[in-house]
Write a protein that holds these residues in place. Structure first.
Motif, PDB file in Angstrom:
ATOM      1  N   HIS A 266     -35.824  58.087  17.819  1.00  0.00           N
ATOM      2  CA  HIS A 266     -36.043  59.233  18.568  1.00  0.00           C
ATOM      3  C   HIS A 266     -37.009  58.872  20.029  1.00  0.00           C
ATOM      4  N   MET A 267     -38.024  57.824  19.584  1.00  0.00           N
ATOM      5  CA  MET A 267     -38.794  57.571  20.654  1.00  0.00           C
ATOM      6  C   MET A 267     -38.374  56.641  21.783  1.00  0.00           C
ATOM      7  N   ASP A 268     -37.561  55.668  21.330  1.00  0.00           N
ATOM      8  CA  ASP A 268     -37.117  54.709  22.220  1.00  0.00           C
ATOM      9  C   ASP A 268     -36.513  55.288  23.496  1.00  0.00           C
ATOM     10  N   HIS A 269     -35.622  56.480  23.468  1.00  0.00           N
ATOM     11  CA  HIS A 269     -35.081  56.807  24.673  1.00  0.00           C
ATOM     12  C   HIS A 269     -36.064  57.506  25.544  1.00  0.00           C
ATOM     13  N   LEU A 270     -36.934  58.325  25.188  1.00  0.00           N
ATOM     14  CA  LEU A 270     -38.235  58.645  26.016  1.00  0.00           C
ATOM     15  C   LEU A 270     -38.820  57.516  26.440  1.00  0.00           C
ATOM     16  N   LYS A 271     -39.042  56.624  26.052  1.00  0.00           N
ATOM     17  CA  LYS A 271     -39.811  55.399  26.128  1.00  0.00           C
ATOM     18  C   LYS A 271     -39.143  54.809  27.527  1.00  0.00           C
ATOM     19  N   TYR A 272     -37.636  54.675  27.333  1.00  0.00           N
ATOM     20  CA  TYR A 272     -36.819  53.993  28.130  1.00  0.00           C
ATOM     21  C   TYR A 272     -37.072  55.027  29.568  1.00  0.00           C
ATOM     22  N   LEU A 273     -36.742  56.319  29.440  1.00  0.00           N
ATOM     23  CA  LEU A 273     -36.880  57.175  30.509  1.00  0.00           C
ATOM     24  C   LEU A 273     -38.219  57.051  31.245  1.00  0.00           C
ATOM     25  N   PHE A 274     -39.322  56.964  30.833  1.00  0.00           N
ATOM     26  CA  PHE A 274     -40.484  57.155  31.461  1.00  0.00           C
ATOM     27  C   PHE A 274     -41.373  55.935  31.557  1.00  0.00           C
ATOM     28  N   PHE A 275     -41.083  54.937  30.829  1.00  0.00           N
ATOM     29  CA  PHE A 275     -41.973  53.751  30.769  1.00  0.00           C
ATOM     30  C   PHE A 275     -41.152  52.436  31.001  1.00  0.00           C
ATOM     31  N   GLY A 276     -39.695  52.555  30.959  1.00  0.00           N
ATOM     32  CA  GLY A 276     -38.816  51.418  30.659  1.00  0.00           C
ATOM     33  C   GLY A 276     -38.837  50.995  29.124  1.00  0.00           C
ATOM     34  N   PHE A 277     -37.468  50.273  28.943  1.00  0.00           N
ATOM     35  CA  PHE A 277     -37.570  49.598  27.623  1.00  0.00           C
ATOM     36  C   PHE A 277     -37.026  48.225  27.877  1.00  0.00           C
ATOM     37  N   HIS A 278     -37.560  47.281  27.183  1.00  0.00           N
ATOM     38  CA  HIS A 278     -37.527  45.800  27.140  1.00  0.00           C
ATOM     39  C   HIS A 278     -37.188  45.330  28.726  1.00  0.00           C
ATOM     40  N   GLY A 279     -38.126  45.849  29.676  1.00  0.00           N
ATOM     41  CA  GLY A 279     -37.951  45.427  31.128  1.00  0.00           C
ATOM     42  C   GLY A 279     -36.867  46.200  31.899  1.00  0.00           C
ATOM     43  N   HIS A 280     -36.003  47.294  31.259  1.00  0.00           N
ATOM     44  CA  HIS A 280     -35.315  48.114  31.843  1.00  0.00           C
ATOM     45  C   HIS A 280     -35.953  49.448  32.490  1.00  0.00           C
ATOM     46  N   ASP A 281     -35.944  49.580  33.638  1.00  0.00           N
ATOM     47  CA  ASP A 281     -36.726  50.729  33.924  1.00  0.00           C
ATOM     48  C   ASP A 281     -36.142  51.375  35.233  1.00  0.00           C
ATOM     49  N   SER A 282     -34.920  51.420  35.410  1.00  0.00           N
ATOM     50  CA  SER A 282     -34.435  51.915  36.710  1.00  0.00           C
ATOM     51  C   SER A 282     -34.431  53.568  36.778  1.00  0.00           C
ATOM     52  N   LEU A 283     -34.725  54.191  35.504  1.00  0.00           N
ATOM     53  CA  LEU A 283     -35.026  55.665  35.773  1.00  0.00           C
ATOM     54  C   LEU A 283     -36.615  56.090  35.886  1.00  0.00           C
ATOM     55  N   VAL A 284     -37.242  55.155  35.570  1.00  0.00           N
ATOM     56  CA  VAL A 284     -38.701  55.588  35.303  1.00  0.00           C
ATOM     57  C   VAL A 284     -39.256  56.323  36.555  1.00  0.00           C
ATOM     58  N   GLY A 285     -39.043  55.825  37.641  1.00  0.00           N
ATOM     59  CA  GLY A 285     -39.508  56.492  38.999  1.00  0.00           C
ATOM     60  C   GLY A 285     -38.997  57.936  39.197  1.00  0.00           C
ATOM     61  N   TRP A 286     -37.597  57.867  38.833  1.00  0.00           N
ATOM     62  CA  TRP A 286     -36.923  59.184  38.866  1.00  0.00           C
ATOM     63  C   TRP A 286     -37.683  60.424  38.016  1.00  0.00           C
ATOM     64  N   MET A 287     -37.891  60.084  36.913  1.00  0.00           N
ATOM     65  CA  MET A 287     -38.299  60.865  35.580  1.00  0.00           C
ATOM     66  C   MET A 287     -39.646  61.188  36.140  1.00  0.00           C
ATOM     67  N   TRP A 288     -40.695  60.365  36.718  1.00  0.00           N
ATOM     68  CA  TRP A 288     -41.911  60.779  36.974  1.00  0.00           C
ATOM     69  C   TRP A 288     -41.593  61.884  37.989  1.00  0.00           C
ATOM     70  N   SER A 289     -40.908  61.329  39.067  1.00  0.00           N
ATOM     71  CA  SER A 289     -40.716  62.506  40.236  1.00  0.00           C
ATOM     72  C   SER A 289     -40.471  63.676  39.766  1.00  0.00           C
ATOM     73  N   SER A 290     -39.542  63.813  38.750  1.00  0.00           N
ATOM     74  CA  SER A 290     -38.716  65.155  38.302  1.00  0.00           C
ATOM     75  C   SER A 290     -40.180  65.908  37.771  1.00  0.00           C
ATOM     76  N   MET A 291     -41.014  65.191  37.082  1.00  0.00           N
ATOM     77  CA  MET A 291     -42.100  65.840  36.185  1.00  0.00           C
ATOM     78  C   MET A 291     -43.009  66.204  37.362  1.00  0.00           C
ATOM     79  N   ALA A 292     -43.253  65.565  38.427  1.00  0.00           N
ATOM     80  CA  ALA A 292     -44.132  66.049  39.595  1.00  0.00           C
ATOM     81  C   ALA A 292     -43.632  66.853  40.200  1.00  0.00           C
ATOM     82  N   LEU A 293     -42.330  67.062  40.410  1.00  0.00           N
ATOM     83  CA  LEU A 293     -41.663  68.301  41.132  1.00  0.00           C
ATOM     84  C   LEU A 293     -41.731  69.504  40.658  1.00  0.00           C
ATOM     85  N   MET A 294     -41.607  69.544  39.377  1.00  0.00           N
ATOM     86  CA  MET A 294     -41.589  70.526  38.323  1.00  0.00           C
ATOM     87  C   MET A 294     -43.009  71.246  38.419  1.00  0.00           C
ATOM     88  N   LEU A 295     -44.009  70.007  38.303  1.00  0.00           N
ATOM     89  CA  LEU A 295     -45.393  70.699  38.418  1.00  0.00           C
ATOM     90  C   LEU A 295     -45.676  71.373  39.669  1.00  0.00           C
TER      91      LEU A 295
END
Lengths: 385, 262, 129
Positions: A266-295
């Motif tokens: 369950h954890m690996d997917h959220l890790k991938y989205l928000f911190f990157g997983f094994h060096g793959h992090d193409s969505l990290v910037g997007w996800m944090w922007s999403s959080m920031a925008l909602m905030l």
């Protein structure tokens, strides 16, 4: 009433032609996809659903959001919303049409689409999704059309519409619940395998749908002689404020469960989205922007000063719409596929043709929206004299 | 025989609704009179039968990747499985994975050298409780009542890929483009697939129908054993009785029919 | 009503376009397809079912075949004479009719149907190209 939709200014025709042009180009690209196969998209063996299904998921939310104007008016007799229920219903029609188009362009063998009806399969959630989506489309067309026609004729809408209106309220909840069930009932997909998924989908829907409606109301006030009303917009804004808070709250509930229990699947997917997983992090910037925008959206809409100021309100609604779009239209689907069930990491990014087809479906949706809104506003202007 | 004729005619009824084939038999009956025996279908005389086909993979007999190559080759060649350079479009029915990918939910630390290094063979598990079958909106993928094989009806698949999302084993591949140009040597007796449909291992139903073991089993040099899970005398049951075995992601309740002796 | 002439002109143009295929093809009936049988098919004399039936209904028969093979695991067809056949398009039908271009395609082209059988089933299992 259709005649109201085709009489307009030069600007109106310019807008329609621009949308038609995008639809036309996108249709051309779709013909390419039909010839070559879905290989022209960025989807892969590991990430077998992409942009199309993500847009579909997000737009089911926008469609369900329409119920937020219908319920207060018809169920709680909140008179002010009487003026804009038709806008909510017609937005739902446009959104559902886009949903159906997105499913269609995602099929590998669209010519066989009717196999779903030919071999009905009640154990498949997709079968039920087909029923609830088409049902909701039908309900909104029948209700919207009849209510608007009655308004034009200065009469009360026919009584047989009433039960359909009541039915459409739980039905709206139903479309997004069933859409969530597409994902959250699958074993081995830890990201989606959570009972909070349907509530989360609904919360983000009731934020994104009404937020878009507020923006549309502000545009309508500007470009037509019809004013949806200050009170109406403020009431909608409060709905958006509560819904976006709930959406973030539900998300944090999920974050707690996942990171406190520390179960890797369950954890690996959220890790991938928000911190990157094994060096793959193409969505990290997007996800944090999403959080920031909602905030930012929460701050602008909960605070009464910025909510009552229509400029900051518009900004708030804009960031909430974009924030929830990134969350659902970008992260929700690929996030569930990365890492794969065999724990490989294959990242996904839409290709240009894929984005072209996606834009064309959005354009087709806005074309439908424009025509229906033109009709509704035509009637409103006529009635007002 | 009688039974199969009845079923064939029942089928006709179903097909008539679905595809309007009733006129076929009306025309046929009119032409030949009702006294003519009706055509029927039946199973072949040599067909292998089971309640639930199952496979045991004896990983003790695997040393290196080259032990598995002929197995994979036999399957992919026989079934016209294309080979794509582009990983995104990859199609595979049976392939090798490291232990941590084949069993990602049981990532034991400090694995013994052998398990750590040998390749594991993975394929469709032909689950007794298959999530893909639950998900399919057209019954294009279905669990065959007669022997428990999870089948694909390529004619019916609409390519929605719900089954791929539902499968916890990554056993399914989608034809992102026309596979034909990517098949090196075509086996002319077996169809290829077309773009836009999902495919996977079918436990060689076409071979079982004529009394042959699956191609991978035949090519495996004893690594693979195939048989009826519910026949106590079957080879697979004998192996399972005598050895400790594991299955992939057992906790999901899918009841895979592929067992691994480790 | 001053629109009469516009309406009439419109109707005339509409009918002209709708009936165009009939005018265009008038007196040019295309000859029926000339289907060739292979030596093997000639020798067999009759197909799995009588020729008249096969000519009109082979697609329904194939549909039933595929349904039974794929979904019911029944692969043997017993015809009215009690003769048995392996239900396989590639391995039974095309074994005799190995000349797809002169047999299948000719008629399909004539009647303007495009079955997608050949997207998957190999069209010439026996014929060396």
């Amino acid at each position: 009433m259709l005649e109201l939709a085709i009489k307009g200014s030069k600007k109106f025709y310019g807008w329609i032609i621009a949308l038609l042009a995008i639809v036309g180009i996108g249709f051309g690209i779709y013909l390419m996809q039909l010839g070559f196969g879905l290989g022209i998209t960025g989807m892969s063996r590991d990430v077998s659903w992409g942009f199309y299904i993500a847009q579909f998921t997000f737009l089911v939310g926008v469609a369900a959001g329409g119920v937020m104007v219908v319920t207060p008016y018809y169920l709680h007799n909140y008179k002010a919303f009487g003026k804009i229920t038709i806008l909510g219903e017609f937005l739902a029609i446009a959104a559902i049409s886009m949903c159906l188009m997105f499913i269609l362009v995602d099929l590998g063998q669209p010519m066989r689409m009717f196999n779903v009806l030919l071999y009905p399969t009640p154990n498949s959630v997709l079968f039920w999704d087909m029923i609830v989506l088409n049902g909701y489309l039908f309900l909104n067309i029948v209700i919207g059309w009849n209510v608007l026609e009655a308004e034009r004729n200065g009469a009360h809408y026919p009584m047989w519409i009433k039960p359909l209106i009541y039915l459409s309220i739980p039905w709206a909840v139903g479309i997004h619940t069933v859409t969530a069930f597409l994902y959250c009932g699958l074993p081995g997909r830890g990201f989606w395998l959570t009972a909070i998924l349907a509530p989360r989908f609904l919360a983000s829907a009731f934020a994104a749908g009404p937020a878009l409606l507020i923006l549309l109301c502000l545009i309508i006030r500007k470009v037509t002689n019809f004013d949806p009303g200050k009170e109406q917009i403020q009431s909608l804004a409060k709905i958006v404020a509560y819904a976006i808070c709930l959406n973030v709250f539900f998300f944090l509930c999920e974050v707690f469960v996942v990171f406190y229990s520390q179960i890797p699947e369950h954890m690996d997917h959220l890790k991938y989205l928000f911190f990157g997983f094994h060096g793959h992090d193409s969505l990290v910037g997007w996800m944090w922007s999403s959080m920031a925008l909602m905030l930012v959206g929460i701050i602008l809409l909960v605070n009464p000063f910025t909510r009552k100021n229509e400029t900051t309100l518009a900004v708030g609604c804009g960031v909430i719409f974009i924030g929830t779009w990134i969350d659902k239209g970008l992260g929700m689907i690929s996030g569930g596929f990365v890492p794969s069930p065999l724990h490989h990491v294959t990242e996904y990014a839409p290709t240009l043709p894929e984005i072209g087809i996606t834009l064309a479906v959005w354009a087709a949706g806005f074309l439908i929206l424009t025509i229906f809104y033109k009709m509704a506003i035509g009637v409103k202007e006529e009635v007002r004299g | 025989m009688e039974n199969s004729r009845r079923r064939f005619l029942e089928m006709l009824g179903i097909a008539a609704v679905a595809a309007g084939t009733q006129p076929v038999w009306n025309a046929f009956a009119a032409e030949h009179g009702s006294a003519t025996p009706e055509p029927s279908v039946k199973k072949g005389p040599n067909e292998l039968k089971a309640k639930q086909w199952a496979m045991v993979i004896d990983t003790r007999k695997i040393e290196k990747a080259s032990d598995l190559e002929p197995i994979i080759e036999a399957c992919h060649k026989l079934h016209n499985v294309p080979h794509f350079e582009n990983k995104h479009h990859e199609i595979k029915w049976i392939w090798e994975e490291e232990y941590i990918h084949a069993f990602p939910t049981d990532p034991n630390r400090f694995l013994d050298e052998r398990i750590h290094h040998i390749p594991f063979l993975v394929l469709c598990n032909h689950c007794e409780n298959p999530p893909c079958v639950r998900a399919c909106p057209t019954k294009a993928t279905f669990k065959r009542e007669s022997d428990g094989i999870v089948m694909m009806d390529f004619h019916r698949c609409i390519g929605c890929r719900f089954c791929m999302a539902a499968c916890p084993y990554g056993a399914r591949s989608f034809n992102f483009r026309d596979p034909r140009p990517f098949i090196k040597e075509t086996n002319k007796e077996f169809p290829t697939r077309m773009k836009g449909v999902v495919e996977k291992c079918q436990f060689c139903t076409e071979r079982l129908a004529v009394g042959l073991q699956p191609a991978c089993v035949e090519a495996s040099n004893g690594i693979l054993t195939f048989g009826d899970l519910y026949d106590e005398e079957s080879d697979v049951r004998k192996l399972l009785k005598e050895n400790f075995s594991i299955r992939r992601k057992q906790s999901l309740g899918t009841e895979p029919s592929v067992y691994y002796i480790v | 009503m001053n629109d009469r002439k516009y309406i009439l002109t419109g109707l005339v143009i509409f009918f002209a376009i709708v009936t165009f295929p009939f005018w265009y093809n008038l007196g040019k009936a295309a000859p029926g397809p000339d289907i060739k049988l292979t030596e093997k098919a000639k020798a067999a004399k009759t197909c799995v079912m009588p020729t008249s039936y096969m000519r009109a209904e082979h697609m329904q028969l194939l549909d039933l075949w595929r349904h039974n093979v794929v979904r019911n695991a029944e692969r043997v067809f017993v015809n009215t004479e009690g003769k048995e056949f392996n239900m396989s398009l590639s391995n039974t039908c095309l074994d005799c009719h190995s000349n797809k271009a002169d047999f299948c395609d000719k008629c399909h082209n004539y009647s303007s149907v495009r079955p997608y059988c050949w997207d998957c089933h190999i069209e010439n299992p026996k014929e060396a190209k």
